[in-house]
Design an enzyme around this catalytic site. Structure first.
Site, PDB file in Angstrom:
ATOM      1  N   CYS A   1       0.832  -1.205   0.000  1.00  0.00           N
ATOM      2  CA  CYS A   1       0.000   0.000   0.000  1.00  0.00           C
ATOM      3  C   CYS A   1       0.870   1.260   0.000  1.00  0.00           C
ATOM      4  O   CYS A   1       1.560   1.552   0.967  1.00  0.00           O
ATOM      5  CB  CYS A   1      -0.903   0.008   1.226  1.00  0.00           C
ATOM      6  SG  CYS A   1      -1.728   1.579   1.478  1.00  0.00           S
TER       7      CYS A   1
ATOM      8  N   CYS B   1      -0.047   4.387   0.039  1.00  0.00           N
ATOM      9  CA  CYS B   1      -0.525   5.498   0.862  1.00  0.00           C
ATOM     10  C   CYS B   1      -0.113   5.358   2.322  1.00  0.00           C
ATOM     11  O   CYS B   1      -0.067   6.348   3.039  1.00  0.00           O
ATOM     12  CB  CYS B   1      -2.041   5.636   0.753  1.00  0.00           C
ATOM     13  SG  CYS B   1      -2.944   4.145   1.183  1.00  0.00           S
TER      14      CYS B   1
END
Length: 150
Positions: free
Chosen positions: A52, A54
């Protein structure tokens, strides 16, 4: 990123961001059990790695910053890779099953017992320096200071 028939993105660099810091990769359930047994005394930071961008994009650098700044470091540093080494991650989560699955995340153990958890929602949307500060707070709270500093 590399893509090909039947092949996902190249995650080797995401692994290396941690292994280059001396974090031991646990790729199988047996690796996890062995680490929990062998490192059952003292302190251990377990990084639940993730692709991920983010959150993991600041989690891994946050570990680097925290380790560079820490006066007291965990005795052991290990990692499992959620979504990549699924069985190892599943086994690791059994050791802190009171917390919902989260990745990236950090589990901090003292003598084999989870004492602190930094879940994804404490990482996502924060800077690498803020993530490092959370880790440093955990280290300060749970890593034993040498006798001469007490």
């Amino acid at each position: 990123m590399q893509f090909g028939f039947g092949v996902g993105p190249d995650t080797s660099w995401m692994r290396e961001e941690l292994t280059n810091l001396g974090v031991e990769e646990l790729k199988t359930p047996e690796d996890v059990d062995k680490a929990m047994k062998d490192y059952g005394k003292g302190t251990m930071l377990m990084v639940i790695n993730s692709v991920c961008g983010c959150a993991a994009g600041n989690a891994r650098p946050g570990v680097d910053i925290a380790l560079k700044k820490a006066e007291q470091k965990p005795d052991h540093l290990v990692t499992v890779f959620a979504g990549q080494d699924k069985e190892a991650t599943e086994r690791a989560r059994e050791y802190f099953s009171e917390y919902p699955p989260s990745s990236p995340a950090f589990a901090f153990f003292v003598d084999g017992e989870v004492k602190a958890m930094v879940p994804r929602h404490r990482i996502e949307g924060r800077t690498r320096d803020e993530v490092a500060e959370d880790l440093l707070m955990v280290f300060d709270a749970f890593v034993e200071k040498p006798a001469e500093e007490k």
